[in-house]
Design a protein around this motif. Structure first.
Motif, short mmCIF file in Angstrom:
data_model
loop_
_atom_site.label_atom_id
_atom_site.label_comp_id
_atom_site.label_asym_id
_atom_site.label_seq_id
_atom_site.Cartn_x
_atom_site.Cartn_y
_atom_site.Cartn_z
N GLU A 1 2.34 1.62 -3.50
CA GLU A 1 1.29 1.99 -4.44
C GLU A 1 0.85 3.44 -4.23
O GLU A 1 0.67 4.19 -5.20
CB GLU A 1 0.09 1.06 -4.29
CG GLU A 1 -0.99 1.35 -5.33
CD GLU A 1 -2.16 0.43 -5.23
OE1 GLU A 1 -2.63 -0.01 -6.29
OE2 GLU A 1 -2.62 0.15 -4.11
N THR A 2 0.73 3.87 -3.00
CA THR A 2 0.35 5.26 -2.71
C THR A 2 1.40 6.22 -3.25
O THR A 2 1.07 7.23 -3.87
CB THR A 2 0.18 5.46 -1.19
OG1 THR A 2 -0.87 4.62 -0.73
CG2 THR A 2 -0.13 6.91 -0.85
N ARG A 3 2.65 5.88 -3.06
CA ARG A 3 3.74 6.73 -3.58
C ARG A 3 3.70 6.79 -5.10
O ARG A 3 3.93 7.83 -5.70
CB ARG A 3 5.08 6.20 -3.09
CG ARG A 3 6.22 7.13 -3.42
CD ARG A 3 7.47 6.79 -2.64
NE ARG A 3 8.51 7.71 -3.00
CZ ARG A 3 9.71 7.35 -3.39
NH1 ARG A 3 10.05 6.09 -3.42
NH2 ARG A 3 10.60 8.26 -3.71
N ILE B 1 0.99 6.43 -7.03
CA ILE B 1 -0.17 7.21 -7.44
C ILE B 1 0.04 8.70 -7.18
O ILE B 1 -0.24 9.53 -8.03
CB ILE B 1 -1.44 6.71 -6.72
CG1 ILE B 1 -1.80 5.31 -7.24
CG2 ILE B 1 -2.61 7.67 -6.91
CD1 ILE B 1 -2.84 4.58 -6.41
N GLU B 2 0.57 9.04 -6.01
CA GLU B 2 0.71 10.45 -5.63
C GLU B 2 1.93 11.13 -6.21
O GLU B 2 1.90 12.31 -6.51
CB GLU B 2 0.72 10.57 -4.10
CG GLU B 2 -0.61 10.19 -3.48
CD GLU B 2 -0.59 10.26 -1.97
OE1 GLU B 2 0.46 10.58 -1.37
OE2 GLU B 2 -1.65 9.96 -1.37
N SER C 1 -5.12 -0.09 -10.43
CA SER C 1 -4.29 -0.65 -9.38
C SER C 1 -3.85 -2.07 -9.70
O SER C 1 -4.59 -2.85 -10.28
CB SER C 1 -5.06 -0.65 -8.06
OG SER C 1 -4.32 -1.32 -7.07
N ARG D 1 0.84 -1.22 0.00
CA ARG D 1 0.00 0.00 0.00
C ARG D 1 0.86 1.26 0.00
O ARG D 1 0.55 2.24 -0.68
CB ARG D 1 -0.95 0.01 1.19
CG ARG D 1 -2.17 -0.86 0.98
CD ARG D 1 -3.25 -0.56 2.00
NE ARG D 1 -2.79 -0.63 3.37
CZ ARG D 1 -2.96 -1.67 4.18
NH1 ARG D 1 -3.58 -2.75 3.75
NH2 ARG D 1 -2.52 -1.65 5.41
N LEU D 2 1.96 1.24 0.76
CA LEU D 2 2.85 2.40 0.80
C LEU D 2 3.48 2.65 -0.57
O LEU D 2 3.54 3.79 -1.04
CB LEU D 2 3.94 2.21 1.84
CG LEU D 2 3.50 2.31 3.30
CD1 LEU D 2 4.64 1.91 4.23
CD2 LEU D 2 3.00 3.70 3.62
N HIS E 1 -11.08 4.11 6.65
CA HIS E 1 -9.67 3.74 6.70
C HIS E 1 -9.51 2.26 6.43
O HIS E 1 -10.41 1.47 6.71
CB HIS E 1 -9.06 4.07 8.07
CG HIS E 1 -9.16 5.52 8.41
ND1 HIS E 1 -8.30 6.44 7.92
CD2 HIS E 1 -10.04 6.19 9.18
CE1 HIS E 1 -8.64 7.64 8.38
NE2 HIS E 1 -9.70 7.49 9.15
#
Length: 123
Positions: free
Chosen positions: A22-24, A26-27, A108, A19-20, A122
Motif C-alpha cells: 500500500e505504501t508503494r 501511494i508513494e 485505502s 502495508r508495504l 509509528h
C-alpha cells in the motif's frame, strides 16, 4: 498452542506485507505487489484460515499455484524437528494475495480498525 502462534505469525506477515504494498502504491503509484504464502495442504496446515487472515488486512486472493521448490531456487521443505528433507512439494500450494482494489481515489483498501499507533506515531 502452536496453532495460535502460527496464526499470529502469519497475520503479522500479511499485515506487514499489505502495508508495504500500500505504501508503494501511494508513494510510487505501483500497487501490483504480491504476497506469497507456501503451505502444505494436508492437516493441520491446510485447515488454517489463511484467506480470512489476509482479508482482515486488506488483501484478496489472486490465485493459487502448485508449489514447485525450483522456482524459489534450491529450496526444499525440511522438518525442523528432525532436520531432514521431506517429500512435501506435491502436497503444497502457493497462496498468492494482492491488495483489494481501492474504494475511491486516494482511499485505502486497508481496514483501519486493527491499526494501533504508538505514542511516537509509528505502527
Amino acid at each position: 498452542a502452536w496453532r495460535d502462534v502460527l496464526l499470529h505469525l502469519i497475520a503479522g506477515y500479511f499485515s506487514s506485507a499489505a502495508r508495504l504494498i500500500e505504501t508503494r502504491l501511494i508513494e510510487e503509484g505501483v500497487g501490483d505487489g504480491e504476497v506469497v504464502l507456501v503451505m502444505m495442504d494436508r492437516p493441520p496446515y491446510g485447515e488454517l484460515p489463511f484467506d480470512e487472515l489476509a482479508d482482515a488486512v486488506g488483501l484478496q486472493m489472486l490465485r493459487r499455484e502448485r508449489f514447485d521448490g525450483g522456482h524459489l531456487g534450491l529450496y526444499r521443505h525440511r522438518m525442523t524437528w528432525h532436520d531432514r528433507v521431506v517429500q512435501a512439494d506435491e502436497d503444497s500450494t502457493c497462496h498468492i494475495y494482492g491488495l483489494r482494489p481501492f474504494a475511491a481515489e486516494g482511499e485505502s483498501s486497508m481496514p483501519t480498525a486493527p491499526r494501533v499507533h504508538s505514542e511516537e506515531g509509528h505502527l
